[in-house]
Each structure stands twice: as C-alpha cells, then as structure tokens.
Design an enzyme around this catalytic site. Structure first.
Site, short mmCIF file in Angstrom:
data_model
loop_
_atom_site.label_atom_id
_atom_site.label_comp_id
_atom_site.label_asym_id
_atom_site.label_seq_id
_atom_site.Cartn_x
_atom_site.Cartn_y
_atom_site.Cartn_z
N GLY A 70 0.85 -1.19 0.00
CA GLY A 70 0.00 0.00 0.00
C GLY A 70 0.88 1.24 0.00
O GLY A 70 2.10 1.16 -0.29
N ALA A 77 2.28 2.86 2.34
CA ALA A 77 3.45 2.81 3.23
C ALA A 77 4.55 1.94 2.62
O ALA A 77 5.71 2.35 2.56
CB ALA A 77 3.03 2.28 4.60
N GLU A 88 -14.12 16.69 5.86
CA GLU A 88 -14.54 15.46 6.54
C GLU A 88 -14.70 15.73 8.02
O GLU A 88 -14.25 16.77 8.53
CB GLU A 88 -13.55 14.32 6.28
N ASP A 144 -2.17 -9.49 9.70
CA ASP A 144 -0.94 -10.28 9.58
C ASP A 144 0.24 -9.63 10.28
O ASP A 144 0.97 -10.28 11.04
CB ASP A 144 -0.57 -10.48 8.10
N HIS A 190 -16.34 2.86 10.81
CA HIS A 190 -16.80 3.94 9.92
C HIS A 190 -18.31 4.00 10.01
O HIS A 190 -18.98 2.97 9.90
CB HIS A 190 -16.35 3.66 8.48
N GLU A 210 -1.05 1.50 8.57
CA GLU A 210 -2.07 1.10 9.55
C GLU A 210 -1.56 0.09 10.57
O GLU A 210 -2.05 0.04 11.70
CB GLU A 210 -3.30 0.53 8.81
N ARG A 270 -8.82 8.07 15.26
CA ARG A 270 -8.14 8.68 14.12
C ARG A 270 -9.01 9.74 13.45
O ARG A 270 -10.21 9.54 13.21
CB ARG A 270 -7.81 7.59 13.09
C1 SIN Z 1 -13.82 8.04 3.97
O1 SIN Z 1 -13.72 8.33 2.78
O2 SIN Z 1 -14.79 8.32 4.65
C2 SIN Z 1 -12.69 7.31 4.59
C3 SIN Z 1 -11.58 8.21 4.86
C4 SIN Z 1 -10.79 7.70 6.02
O3 SIN Z 1 -11.14 6.69 6.61
O4 SIN Z 1 -9.80 8.34 6.37
#
Ligand code: SIN
Length: 556
Positions: free
Chosen positions: A13, A15, A113, A220, A241, A372, A383
C-alpha cells in the site's frame, strides 16, 4: 528457495511502496505482497489525504483537530512532525504523477470530513487511494533493484532469538534476520533475508463480521510482530466507519465521509435527523461519536440501519463528486441523487498496532513499521479522517532515512543468516478438514462483532476472551498438524489480532475515543495512558499494578 536482498518490504500500500521507492536508492529490495500488488486498503481509500494546502489553513489547526479527535492519547510531537512534513511528501506524489482534483484557478479542490475545522482533504474524485496506488506502482515498477513477490504470505519472522537461546525474544540484542513466506502459486515456503525489514501490512478489519476493509486486512503484521516479541499498543481503539452501505451483497461498501462533507444528513427511518442531539458538529462530528450515535439509535429503534440523505445536492454534482459511489450504489439498486441510502457502521481502521518511533523503528532490531499496522501516536484514541494516508507517506520516508544506515555489509549478520534453516513442514499433511477453518473464521468475526464492537462491557469482553482462547488452541493445533495455506495463516493471524484487541480492551478501565465500555462510561482521572502488550513475558503495562498480568501467549 532462499532470497537475499538488502531490504525487505512486506505490504504494497502507500506505506510499503513509498518506503520501497526511497530505500531502493540504497540497496536491493524484496517487495512482498500477499495478493496482487495493488490489492489492499490503500487502493480503496475514497475520501483522500489530509494535508495543509490552503492559504486559510495552518499546521496548528490541523494539529489541534487531530489532538481533539485523539482524545488525549495522541503524541503531540508525532502529530506535529507528521502534519508539518506531510505537504512536502504530498508534492513528491504529485511530482510522481498523482493527480488530485483542482479548482478552475488550479488551486486544490479540497474536501471536508468529520472533525476537520477546514477543508483540507486532497482527493481524486472518490477514488483517491487508487490514484495514489497506481502512481506509486508505476514508480516502483520502473526501479530495477526492486524485486516484486506477489501472492506471498509471510508466515513468521526469523529472529536472532529463534537461533540463539541466550538472546531473550524481543529484548535487547534481538533482531529480525529474515522471514519465511509461503508462495500461493507453488505452495513452497521460502526464506527471505535482509538487513532491515519494513512491516506495512495494513490493518485487521476482517476480525469483525462487517468491515469496509478488503479481504487482505487479516491482521498479519501485528500478529507476526507479536509472535516475535515486538511491543504492541492500544489495540482496543478500533475505528468503525459510520456509513457503509447496508445491503446483503455490498460487503459493507464505504460511503465516504466526504459525502457528509458536502452536506449529507443522517436520518432515522422516520426521516428525522438525529446527529444534532449528539454533537454540535452534527453529522460532521468525529467518527467515534457518529458511529456510537448510530449504534445507539439502531438499538433503540430495532431498525437494521439508518439513512444518509444527499438528495439536497443537485444530481450532476453528486455524480461529479462521487462517481464511483454513485455508480456502485446504483448497481445495488439505490439512486443516491433521488433517495436516502441505507447505511450502517462497519469496522474500518486499526488505530493501535506495532509501536514505532518517529523513524518507524519498532522495539525489535532491524524491524520498522509504517501505515495502519503501526502505532506511532498520531491517531491516539480516535483517528481523524484521512490522516492515515498521510501517516503512511511521512513515516515511510522517515523509516527509509533510518533504515539506510543498516545498508552496509555486516559479516556478523551474514553469519547469523547463514544459520537460518530451510522451512520444514515436519509431519504436517494436507488438510481434509477445511470446514474447521471456515467455521473458526466465522466464529471469530461474529464474536468480535457481538462482544467487542462499538459498545463493550466487561462481561462481553470476558466471554469473548474465553472463546477466543479456546479457538486459538484449536487453530494452533491445526497449524502444526496440517500444511499451511494462506487461509490458515490468515486465520491464525486474525485470531491473534482478536486476542490483542480483547486483551487491551479488558485492561482499559475507562471509556475514551473508540473504546466505549458501559461499565466505565467516563474518562479515567489523571493522564491518559497507552495500553502496551508484549508477548515475551506477556506483560500488560498500561497500569502499574497490572504489570505482570498475562495475555495468552501464542505457541511459536
Ligand atoms: C472516507 O472516505 O470516509 C474514509 C476516509 C478515512 O477513513 O480516512
């Protein structure tokens, strides 16, 4: 087979790829991916990457939003460093070819956000992760000294303590010499050796029945590190979420928080908005608050879901801002421009993990971690949305700066690595009882969802502990009796991740951020404390009097 490189990277990913690119300037690299190179959480990130890019924004504001969201458990020096260094590395990504949405005047079109006091989310439509992942993969593929091993699952590290009984596992002088990895194609287990290894395997969303994560997220990295005696922390902070599509076939498809950033409102079945009752920021409150509010409202009403209404936005705007979400919802029969979407919370992000410092260094020699899988102190107890891609980007750069110091040849290390035995499967045979594996997968995910979910109690946690310990015994026995497969390795890892989450949750006698326990609904007085766990002596040291408490040790 036996492979020797200067550096090993596990995970592909943001990272893993960022680190591989940078460290490849200092030596040869083995890049190991469990699945296809682009498969993993990064490519599914919708919202974007939080970074201070606008004139009306500042690092101080981003820092204070992050600290606020982290509920007293962020490490301020880490937060400041990552936020300060982030924008330069975002520009590196842009130089590599990543394209983020821009306004007509060429400034960045920044998204909003939950928990952010400013618009600061760089995004590429609603497929930001895919844009970043493809950019980095193109760059990595152009480097001749990066050798890519896809469909290889790491079994375990080989540490100095494994070979030398005078070295205590995970303690001073112990270090990672290499690892065993299973090729899905051939079924063979190879030895990989390197001078430094980066863990960038992502999270463990698959530990829960409902998750926004891809199937690769089976804990893992945290499990492999744990078995090697590496220090782990704060696993009780698992982020849910708030808004995943509620549909039996949608596999908890994420409806990005950016949709709420554009004004979408959460509604009950009767059409009543409810988030204003829980937080002054309403639908843009931090995630822990929103997820808990939804959970509470669903339990109160007995409804299967709540609804997310974005119909106030003109249809063309929705299609323009969220083309992938719009198209995917339509495939499941929902036109989000005309009707509210049914949504539920789902497991999304592991905020705890392998403890690292600001160079990504873990508690074990020659082992780094980023993304992560790690616990750097950026996220604290909750977070802030879109801070994770930023963390992976910055920490991997910093880890590469540190790891390159290990590039010089070492006769001592080579000698030790020569002693690593080839994989021996002993008397293990092919399994004729795969039903056990699928049953255990299901049982772990269900019990974690029911007993260790958004709202916890000590009784539920203790039940979960009893069951997971029993399952772990079965899984360990199975591991030794049958030839390993990716599926059984993932099952063993997910069971460890579950044990760690439960162990940490049982130790935290308060409610903070993502960890909410009805038996202790308040914050504990005094300074906030991390929950550290380490396998070596199975210590849990977030509370002095519990220093010698044991967390069930895994059989190595
Ligand atoms: C989202 O698009 O809501 C996820 C973004 C995140 O988890 O940082």
């Amino acid at each position: 087979m036996r492979y020797s490189h200067d550096f090993i990277v596990i995970g592909s990913g943001i990272a893993g790829l960022t680190y591989a690119l940078k460290i490849s300037e200092f030596g040869s690299v083995a890049l190991i991916a469990k699945d296809a190179l682009d498969e993993g959480a990064t490519r599914y990130a919708q919202g974007g990457i939080a970074s201070v890019m606008a004139d009306d924004d500042s690092s101080d504001l981003h820092v204070s939003d992050t600290l606020e969201s982290g509920r007293g458990l962020c490490k301020e020096d880490v937060v400041r460093c990552i936020i300060k260094e982030g924008p330069a590395h975002v520009r590196d990504l842009i130089d590599l070819g990543a394209r983020f949405n821009r306004n007509p005047d060429d400034s960045f079109a920044l998204g909003q956000e939950g928990g952010h006091s400013k618009r600061r989310i760089l995004h590429a439509g609603d497929l930001t992760g895919l844009e970043i992942e493809s950019t980095l993969i193109r760059a990595v593929r152009s480097k001749p000294n990066i050798e890519i091993f896809t469909h290889h699952t790491v079994v375990d590290f080989i540490t100095r303590a494994n070979l030398d009984p005078t070295i205590a596992p995970g303690e001073k002088d112990d270090e990672v010499l290499g690892l065993y990895a299973l090729s899905e194609e051939t079924g063979d287990v190879s030895v990989f050796v390197g001078k430094a290894t980066l863990l960038a395997t992502g999270g463990a969303g698959k530990v829960y029945l409902y998750t926004s994560n891809p199937d690769t997220a089976s804990g893992d990295g945290v499990a492999i590190a744990w078995r090697a005696g590496v220090r782990i922390a704060n696993m009780e902070f698992f982020q849910f979420h708030p808004t995943c599509l509620y549909h039996p076939q949608a596999k908890s498809f994420l409806i990005s928080e950016a949709v709420r950033g554009e004004g979408a409102v959460l509604l009950l079945k009767n059409g009543k908005p409810f988030m204003e009752d829980y937080h002054p920021l309403g639908c843009l409150a931090p995630r822990d608050v929103v997820a808990r509010a939804i959970d509470y409202e669903m339990k109160k009403s007995g409804d299967d879901c709540v609804y997310l209404d974005v119909t106030h936005l003109e249809g063309y705007r929705t299609r323009e801002c969220f083309p992938n979400i719009y198209k995917t919802c339509l495939q499941f029969g929902f036109d989000m421009t005309k009707e509210p979407l049914p949504v539920v919370p789902a497991a999304h992000y592991m905020c705890g993990g392998v403890v690292v410092d600001l160079s990504g260094q873990t508690s074990l020699g020659r082992l780094f971690a980023s993304g992560e899988v790690c616990y750097s102190g950026l996220h604290g107890a909750n977070r802030l949305a879109s801070n994770s891609l930023l963390e992976g980007l910055v920490l991997s750069h910093r880890a590469a700066v540190k790891a390159r110091e290990l590039a010089k040849p070492s006769a001592r290390l080579e000698q030790l690595q020569k002693a690593i035995p080839a994989w021996d499967s002993g008397h293990a045979v092919d399994s004729d009882e795969l039903v056990i594996v699928s049953h255990n997968w299901d049982e772990i995910r269900r019990l974690m969802w029911n007993y260790v979910g958004i709202v916890r109690t000590d009784k539920r946690l203790s039940r979960a502990k009893r069951r997971i310990d029993l399952l772990m015994e079965e899984i360990t026995e199975y591991y030794w009796n049958f030839k390993i497969t990716r599926n059984t390795l993932e099952l063993r890892n997910i069971a460890v991740a579950a044990q760690l989450i439960i162990a940490c949750a049982l130790k935290r006698k308060e409610s903070r951020g993502l960890h909410y326990n009805l038996d202790y609904p308040q914050l504990q007085e005094g300074p906030a404390i991390d929950t550290f766990v380490q396998e070596v002596r199975a210590r849990v040291i977030n509370q002095p009097e519990q220093k010698e408490d044991t967390v069930k040790a895994q059989k190595n």
